[in-house]
Design a protein around this motif. Structure first.
Motif, PDB file in Angstrom:
ATOM      1  N   SER A   1       0.836  -1.194   0.000  1.00 14.60           N
ATOM      2  CA  SER A   1       0.000   0.000   0.000  1.00 14.60           C
ATOM      3  C   SER A   1       0.871   1.244   0.000  1.00 14.60           C
ATOM      4  O   SER A   1       2.000   1.236   0.509  1.00 14.60           O
ATOM      5  N   PHE A   2       0.361   2.297  -0.591  1.00 15.97           N
ATOM      6  CA  PHE A   2       1.073   3.566  -0.752  1.00 15.97           C
ATOM      7  C   PHE A   2       0.112   4.689  -0.415  1.00 15.97           C
ATOM      8  O   PHE A   2      -1.068   4.626  -0.757  1.00 15.97           O
ATOM      9  N   ARG A   3       0.611   5.722   0.243  1.00 14.62           N
ATOM     10  CA  ARG A   3      -0.226   6.867   0.640  1.00 14.62           C
ATOM     11  C   ARG A   3       0.522   8.164   0.428  1.00 14.62           C
ATOM     12  O   ARG A   3       1.690   8.280   0.806  1.00 14.62           O
ATOM     13  N   LYS A   4      -0.133   9.123  -0.137  1.00 15.70           N
ATOM     14  CA  LYS A   4       0.468  10.455  -0.277  1.00 15.70           C
ATOM     15  C   LYS A   4      -0.634  11.504  -0.274  1.00 15.70           C
ATOM     16  O   LYS A   4      -1.713  11.278  -0.813  1.00 15.70           O
TER      17      LYS A   4
ATOM     18  N   GLU B   1       2.884  10.105 -11.015  1.00 17.47           N
ATOM     19  CA  GLU B   1       4.128  10.090 -10.221  1.00 17.47           C
ATOM     20  C   GLU B   1       3.953   9.272  -8.950  1.00 17.47           C
ATOM     21  O   GLU B   1       4.842   8.516  -8.565  1.00 17.47           O
ATOM     22  N   CYS B   2       2.808   9.408  -8.294  1.00 13.09           N
ATOM     23  CA  CYS B   2       2.530   8.592  -7.097  1.00 13.09           C
ATOM     24  C   CYS B   2       2.582   7.109  -7.447  1.00 13.09           C
ATOM     25  O   CYS B   2       3.152   6.298  -6.702  1.00 13.09           O
ATOM     26  N   LEU B   3       1.970   6.759  -8.583  1.00 14.69           N
ATOM     27  CA  LEU B   3       1.916   5.349  -8.968  1.00 14.69           C
ATOM     28  C   LEU B   3       3.321   4.803  -9.211  1.00 14.69           C
ATOM     29  O   LEU B   3       3.669   3.710  -8.742  1.00 14.69           O
ATOM     30  N   ARG B   4       4.162   5.577  -9.894  1.00 12.99           N
ATOM     31  CA  ARG B   4       5.541   5.133 -10.113  1.00 12.99           C
ATOM     32  C   ARG B   4       6.271   4.974  -8.781  1.00 12.99           C
ATOM     33  O   ARG B   4       6.959   3.985  -8.553  1.00 12.99           O
ATOM     34  N   GLU B   5       6.098   5.959  -7.910  1.00 12.78           N
ATOM     35  CA  GLU B   5       6.751   5.921  -6.604  1.00 12.78           C
ATOM     36  C   GLU B   5       6.316   4.696  -5.791  1.00 12.78           C
ATOM     37  O   GLU B   5       7.114   4.117  -5.043  1.00 12.78           O
ATOM     38  N   SER B   6       5.060   4.298  -5.955  1.00  9.75           N
ATOM     39  CA  SER B   6       4.522   3.174  -5.165  1.00  9.75           C
ATOM     40  C   SER B   6       5.118   1.836  -5.579  1.00  9.75           C
ATOM     41  O   SER B   6       5.164   0.906  -4.785  1.00  9.75           O
ATOM     42  N   GLY B   7       5.531   1.713  -6.847  1.00 13.92           N
ATOM     43  CA  GLY B   7       6.029   0.436  -7.354  1.00 13.92           C
ATOM     44  C   GLY B   7       4.937  -0.606  -7.562  1.00 13.92           C
ATOM     45  O   GLY B   7       5.228  -1.761  -7.870  1.00 13.92           O
ATOM     46  N   ILE B   8       3.673  -0.212  -7.393  1.00 12.93           N
ATOM     47  CA  ILE B   8       2.552  -1.161  -7.524  1.00 12.93           C
ATOM     48  C   ILE B   8       2.202  -1.339  -8.998  1.00 12.93           C
ATOM     49  O   ILE B   8       2.115  -0.367  -9.747  1.00 12.93           O
TER      50      ILE B   8
ATOM     51  N   VAL C   1      -5.662  16.564  -1.142  1.00 11.66           N
ATOM     52  CA  VAL C   1      -6.177  15.370  -1.823  1.00 11.66           C
ATOM     53  C   VAL C   1      -5.380  14.179  -1.322  1.00 11.66           C
ATOM     54  O   VAL C   1      -4.162  14.265  -1.150  1.00 11.66           O
ATOM     55  N   LEU C   2      -6.078  13.057  -1.099  1.00  8.76           N
ATOM     56  CA  LEU C   2      -5.414  11.830  -0.661  1.00  8.76           C
ATOM     57  C   LEU C   2      -5.282  10.872  -1.837  1.00  8.76           C
ATOM     58  O   LEU C   2      -6.248  10.663  -2.582  1.00  8.76           O
ATOM     59  N   VAL C   3      -4.096  10.299  -1.979  1.00 12.22           N
ATOM     60  CA  VAL C   3      -3.852   9.240  -2.961  1.00 12.22           C
ATOM     61  C   VAL C   3      -3.503   7.977  -2.185  1.00 12.22           C
ATOM     62  O   VAL C   3      -2.556   7.990  -1.388  1.00 12.22           O
ATOM     63  N   LYS C   4      -4.292   6.941  -2.385  1.00 11.83           N
ATOM     64  CA  LYS C   4      -4.025   5.659  -1.720  1.00 11.83           C
ATOM     65  C   LYS C   4      -4.026   4.580  -2.792  1.00 11.83           C
ATOM     66  O   LYS C   4      -5.017   4.409  -3.512  1.00 11.83           O
TER      67      LYS C   4
END
Lengths: 139, 139, 139
Positions: B3-6, B27-34, B132-135
């Motif tokens: 799980s990733f949160r930003k 960018e969040c998705l890349r950072e998450s590695g998911i 805004v929350l990105v999960k």
């Protein structure tokens, strides 16, 4: 991946009402033991909504007046759906404005909420038993 | 399950605006590695929306005119919520039309989008810092 | 965590229509083999919706009349978006009322539905090939 499921039951005495269910959803989350994941909360009936907004009584009245303006209950003959013998055509429309469901992030075992977010059950055709589904998935 | 949160922060200078945040979510998705899973993006405030539609300036104006017609800002005394001292009653209504959140499929490490889908942050009561929350959950 | 992805294609002969896709989503779920999790169904186009409500023909007409009242197709010159050469400005607005997506709980290998819940594809700018995405994640 863990999953948790619970139904919440309502029998709202009025045709329409707006009920804060945040406490019940928090209890579900604790019961689930899930720390990271997603929490889905949805109306199981098609004349009700689950939505997130402010727990302020003036706003709840504003919603009700506004929804009645956008999709009035009367005259019931205005809706073709009511030819089936129902009188809840408006409720099927109001529910689309307010939405069926919310998906909430679960972080460190809590609903990952901003400062004023509260989960509401919006009833548009009450005076009978209806259900909300809580489904939590994660680890 | 990973799980990733930003949190993404905004301080929109106008009362209302519509901001394309697709690049930030990528960018969040890349950072998450998911690579496979679901990406939830939601407003953490109850007078703002996250929605998916076209990045076309005429449409953004159409949305603004239309939302003002469905839930006008003025007269502020029209809304009971504003008796609390706020002037953002309309913003709580506009946000219900445009929605709180989007859930996007993640496939092969990408947002699984149709040809014109773009994620927007819609601000209806700006001129202050909001989030805004990105999960993202998955593998 | 398992994941499943499928696209459903449509070519609706009219500008607007409301199509029950529950059978197709149930087939996706069986094909996925997923027993517990979440099922996301979303329009991949920004002038169409996926929503959950009743499969009753009078209601489908009520929705169509109501959406035309809230966001009329004519006059097409009313929408700035149509200055791009499109005539579907209204479709981008109607889609926001009805929503882009639904998220459905998966329990014991079934869509975890209340008694009348059915999934619909709502087309607001048809007469061409368009897609719906089904993404199921879980175990």
């Amino acid at each position: 991946m863990k999953s948790f499921r619970k139904e919440l039951w309502f029998n709202v005495p009025n045709r329409r009402d707006y009920i804060n269910i945040t406490t019940e959803i928090n209890e579900c989350l604790r019961e689930s033991g899930i720390k990271e994941g997603l929490c889905l909360v949805n109306a199981m009936h098609i004349t009700a909504s689950v939505y997130i907004n402010d727990n302020e009584s003036g706003l709840l009245q504003d919603y009700d007046v506004w929804l009645e303006k956008l999709a009035p209950h009367e005259p019931v003959s205005h809706y073709r759906h009511n030819r089936t013998g129902e009188d809840n055509g408006d409720a099927h429309l109001k529910r689309q404005i307010m939405g069926r469901e919310v998906v909430v992030a679960v972080t460190n075992g809590n609903l990952d909420f901003g400062p004023w977010e509260q989960i509401f059950y919006a009833e548009f055709d009450g005076r009978r038993r209806k259900r909300v589904l809580v489904k939590i998935v994660g680890d």
